[in-house]
Write a protein that holds these residues in place. Structure first.
Motif, PDB file in Angstrom:
ATOM      1  N   VAL A 161      42.134  49.198  44.454  1.00  0.00           N
ATOM      2  CA  VAL A 161      42.912  47.974  44.657  1.00  0.00           C
ATOM      3  C   VAL A 161      42.833  47.079  43.421  1.00  0.00           C
ATOM      4  CG1 VAL A 161      43.266  45.996  46.175  1.00  0.00           C
ATOM      5  CG2 VAL A 161      42.456  48.150  47.135  1.00  0.00           C
ATOM      6  N   VAL A 162      41.655  46.984  42.826  1.00  0.00           N
ATOM      7  CA  VAL A 162      41.500  46.192  41.594  1.00  0.00           C
ATOM      8  C   VAL A 162      42.383  46.758  40.489  1.00  0.00           C
ATOM      9  CG1 VAL A 162      39.892  45.580  39.752  1.00  0.00           C
ATOM     10  CG2 VAL A 162      39.174  45.391  42.133  1.00  0.00           C
ATOM     11  N   PHE A 163      42.345  48.071  40.314  1.00  0.00           N
ATOM     12  CA  PHE A 163      43.140  48.699  39.258  1.00  0.00           C
ATOM     13  C   PHE A 163      44.635  48.494  39.504  1.00  0.00           C
ATOM     14  CE2 PHE A 163      45.283  52.372  37.346  1.00  0.00           C
ATOM     15  CZ  PHE A 163      44.872  52.239  36.036  1.00  0.00           C
ATOM     16  N   PHE A 164      45.058  48.600  40.755  1.00  0.00           N
ATOM     17  CA  PHE A 164      46.477  48.413  41.068  1.00  0.00           C
ATOM     18  C   PHE A 164      46.918  46.989  40.760  1.00  0.00           C
ATOM     19  CE2 PHE A 164      50.094  47.419  43.724  1.00  0.00           C
ATOM     20  CZ  PHE A 164      50.884  48.542  43.599  1.00  0.00           C
ATOM     21  N   PHE A 165      46.140  45.992  41.165  1.00  0.00           N
ATOM     22  CA  PHE A 165      46.483  44.604  40.875  1.00  0.00           C
ATOM     23  C   PHE A 165      46.464  44.338  39.371  1.00  0.00           C
ATOM     24  CE2 PHE A 165      45.596  43.574  45.377  1.00  0.00           C
ATOM     25  CZ  PHE A 165      46.691  42.763  45.617  1.00  0.00           C
ATOM     26  N   ARG A 166      45.535  44.958  38.678  1.00  0.00           N
ATOM     27  CA  ARG A 166      45.494  44.791  37.224  1.00  0.00           C
ATOM     28  C   ARG A 166      46.768  45.313  36.586  1.00  0.00           C
ATOM     29  NH1 ARG A 166      45.118  48.433  32.486  1.00  0.00           N
ATOM     30  NH2 ARG A 166      44.303  47.097  30.802  1.00  0.00           N
ATOM     31  N   GLN A 167      47.206  46.508  37.012  1.00  0.00           N
ATOM     32  CA  GLN A 167      48.439  47.073  36.466  1.00  0.00           C
ATOM     33  C   GLN A 167      49.652  46.195  36.791  1.00  0.00           C
ATOM     34  OE1 GLN A 167      46.791  49.198  34.329  1.00  0.00           O
ATOM     35  NE2 GLN A 167      48.691  50.353  34.552  1.00  0.00           N
ATOM     36  N   TYR A 168      49.685  45.672  37.997  1.00  0.00           N
ATOM     37  CA  TYR A 168      50.805  44.822  38.393  1.00  0.00           C
ATOM     38  C   TYR A 168      50.797  43.503  37.628  1.00  0.00           C
ATOM     39  CZ  TYR A 168      54.440  43.046  41.491  1.00  0.00           C
ATOM     40  OH  TYR A 168      55.620  42.577  41.988  1.00  0.00           O
ATOM     41  N   ALA A 169      49.617  42.918  37.451  1.00  0.00           N
ATOM     42  CA  ALA A 169      49.517  41.622  36.772  1.00  0.00           C
ATOM     43  C   ALA A 169      49.865  41.711  35.294  1.00  0.00           C
ATOM     44  CB  ALA A 169      48.112  41.048  36.940  1.00  0.00           C
ATOM     45  N   LEU A 170      49.778  42.904  34.701  1.00  0.00           N
ATOM     46  CA  LEU A 170      50.141  43.057  33.295  1.00  0.00           C
ATOM     47  C   LEU A 170      51.604  42.721  33.045  1.00  0.00           C
ATOM     48  CD1 LEU A 170      48.275  46.351  32.274  1.00  0.00           C
ATOM     49  CD2 LEU A 170      47.752  44.014  31.533  1.00  0.00           C
ATOM     50  N   GLY A 171      52.435  42.852  34.074  1.00  0.00           N
ATOM     51  CA  GLY A 171      53.856  42.561  33.919  1.00  0.00           C
ATOM     52  C   GLY A 171      54.251  41.153  34.291  1.00  0.00           C
ATOM     53  N   LEU A 172      53.304  40.300  34.643  1.00  0.00           N
ATOM     54  CA  LEU A 172      53.632  38.917  34.989  1.00  0.00           C
ATOM     55  C   LEU A 172      54.003  38.126  33.731  1.00  0.00           C
ATOM     56  CD1 LEU A 172      50.791  38.142  37.571  1.00  0.00           C
ATOM     57  CD2 LEU A 172      53.168  38.758  38.047  1.00  0.00           C
ATOM     58  N   PRO A 173      54.967  37.227  33.830  1.00  0.00           N
ATOM     59  CA  PRO A 173      55.388  36.446  32.642  1.00  0.00           C
ATOM     60  C   PRO A 173      54.301  35.484  32.183  1.00  0.00           C
ATOM     61  CG  PRO A 173      56.501  35.663  34.622  1.00  0.00           C
ATOM     62  CD  PRO A 173      55.777  36.905  35.017  1.00  0.00           C
ATOM     63  N   ARG A 174      53.875  35.628  30.940  1.00  0.00           N
ATOM     64  CA  ARG A 174      52.832  34.759  30.394  1.00  0.00           C
ATOM     65  C   ARG A 174      53.349  33.346  30.143  1.00  0.00           C
ATOM     66  NH1 ARG A 174      48.552  38.017  28.677  1.00  0.00           N
ATOM     67  NH2 ARG A 174      48.711  39.953  29.853  1.00  0.00           N
ATOM     68  N   GLU A 175      54.679  33.191  30.050  1.00  0.00           N
ATOM     69  CA  GLU A 175      55.225  31.853  29.799  1.00  0.00           C
ATOM     70  C   GLU A 175      54.888  30.888  30.928  1.00  0.00           C
ATOM     71  OE1 GLU A 175      56.930  34.603  29.800  1.00  0.00           O
ATOM     72  OE2 GLU A 175      57.445  34.963  27.694  1.00  0.00           O
ATOM     73  N   LEU A 176      54.821  31.415  32.144  1.00  0.00           N
ATOM     74  CA  LEU A 176      54.468  30.563  33.288  1.00  0.00           C
ATOM     75  C   LEU A 176      53.037  30.068  33.171  1.00  0.00           C
ATOM     76  CD1 LEU A 176      56.133  32.534  36.235  1.00  0.00           C
ATOM     77  CD2 LEU A 176      56.973  30.486  35.076  1.00  0.00           C
ATOM     78  N   LEU A 177      52.157  30.903  32.643  1.00  0.00           N
ATOM     79  CA  LEU A 177      50.770  30.481  32.440  1.00  0.00           C
ATOM     80  C   LEU A 177      50.696  29.300  31.478  1.00  0.00           C
ATOM     81  CD1 LEU A 177      48.953  33.916  32.063  1.00  0.00           C
ATOM     82  CD2 LEU A 177      48.512  32.238  33.841  1.00  0.00           C
ATOM     83  N   ASP A 178      51.379  29.423  30.346  1.00  0.00           N
ATOM     84  CA  ASP A 178      51.342  28.351  29.349  1.00  0.00           C
ATOM     85  C   ASP A 178      51.958  27.069  29.884  1.00  0.00           C
ATOM     86  OD1 ASP A 178      50.205  30.186  27.624  1.00  0.00           O
ATOM     87  OD2 ASP A 178      52.146  30.811  26.805  1.00  0.00           O
TER      88      ASP A 178
END
Length: 284
Positions: A161-178
């Motif tokens: 489950v950790v690995f799956f979420f990690r793979q999915y989170a890699l595609g999240l837009p970093r612009e929203l973080l900033d």
């Protein structure tokens, strides 16, 4: 002429694929149909002929299900409540902690990140049976034998489950973080208010798989749980197997009802399951 042949070939391929899938579907549903039919038959018929597909309307009745919800079968309802409670808690806890760990491994840069990721990949290759003895010793040391927490906590952070979420989170837009950081949002606020909603397909996919694993889990609860009133359904139904068949009225009909929660869960979250598994599998 070539276009017509091409379209005809595609049409034949689609028909053949549908027929092949129909055959596989029938083979997959065959045991469930036999089990469902047996749950309406008297115990004597099961002992004489076993599970079969012979439809005899004169023998079918609701007696097994009435007995299942009577006072004589109260222990089954207790096991059912235990399984629902353990599955719900295990799913929520696993999704909560595993999603945060996977998100952190994908978004943040820190010392030891690659080591942690390597350990997670190694854990994916280790059979769970190897970990039973050390987990059992830790459970005894923590005083969690014959408790629900002893069943739930070992899988609170699941490697897959950790690995799956990690793979999915890699595609999240970093612009929203900033943008969120500029607005003064905390890191926990960014995760729970912004990123977690974007990861809804991943939560849906892993929620179904985690709940299915917790609902059907047999070996670890069998080791941890000792008293009958704490049993989950797989352990309780297994204990009903006897050479004399005096519990088949509970065993067969109870097994049918055991399938219903997973079917309902998948029907509600199948859209998230399909999209989550598809998107999570292509992230780099």
């Amino acid at each position: 002429m070539d276009d017509r042949q091409s379209k005809g070939g595609k049409r034949l391929f689609q028909i053949g694929s549908l027929l092949l899938l129909a055959v596989f579907t029938f083979l997959a549903l065959f045991p469930f149909y036999a089990l469902l039919l047996a749950s309406f038959k008297p115990v004597t018929e099961l002992l004489r002929f076993g599970l079969n597909l012979k439809l005899q309307p004169e023998l079918l009745s609701w007696d097994n299900y009435r007995y299942l919800f009577s006072d004589a079968a109260q222990k089954y309802l207790t096991w059912y409540k235990n399984s629902v409670l353990v599955t719900a808690l295990a799913t929520l806890i696993t999704l909560f902690f595993s999603s945060m760990v996977g998100y952190a491994l994908a978004i943040y840069q820190f010392r030891g990140k690659n080591v942690i990721l390597t350990l997670i990949l190694v854990m994916l290759m280790v059979p769970g049976e190897i970990l039973l003895l050390p987990l059992f010793e830790q459970t005894i040391a923590l005083g969690l034998i014959d408790t629900y927490w002893g069943v739930i906590l070992p899988a609170a952070v699941a490697p897959f489950v950790v690995f799956f979420f990690r793979q999915y989170a890699l595609g999240l837009p970093r612009e929203l973080l900033d943008a969120a950081r500029i607005d003064g949002c905390s890191e926990f606020g960014i995760f729970f208010r912004i990123m977690a909603p974007l990861m809804a397909p991943a939560f849906g996919a892993m929620g179904i798989l985690t709940a299915l694993g917790a609902w059907n889990n047999f070996m670890w609860p069998l080791i941890v749980l000792r008293s009958e009133e704490m049993y989950t359904l797989p352990i309780g139904l297994y204990g009903l197997l006897t050479p004399y068949g005096n519990n088949y009225n509970i065993l067969i009909s109870g097994s049918v009802l055991t399938i219903l929660p997973i079917i309902i869960l998948f029907l509600f979250f199948q859209r998230f399951f399909i999209s989550g598994m598809t998107l999570g599998g292509v992230k780099q």
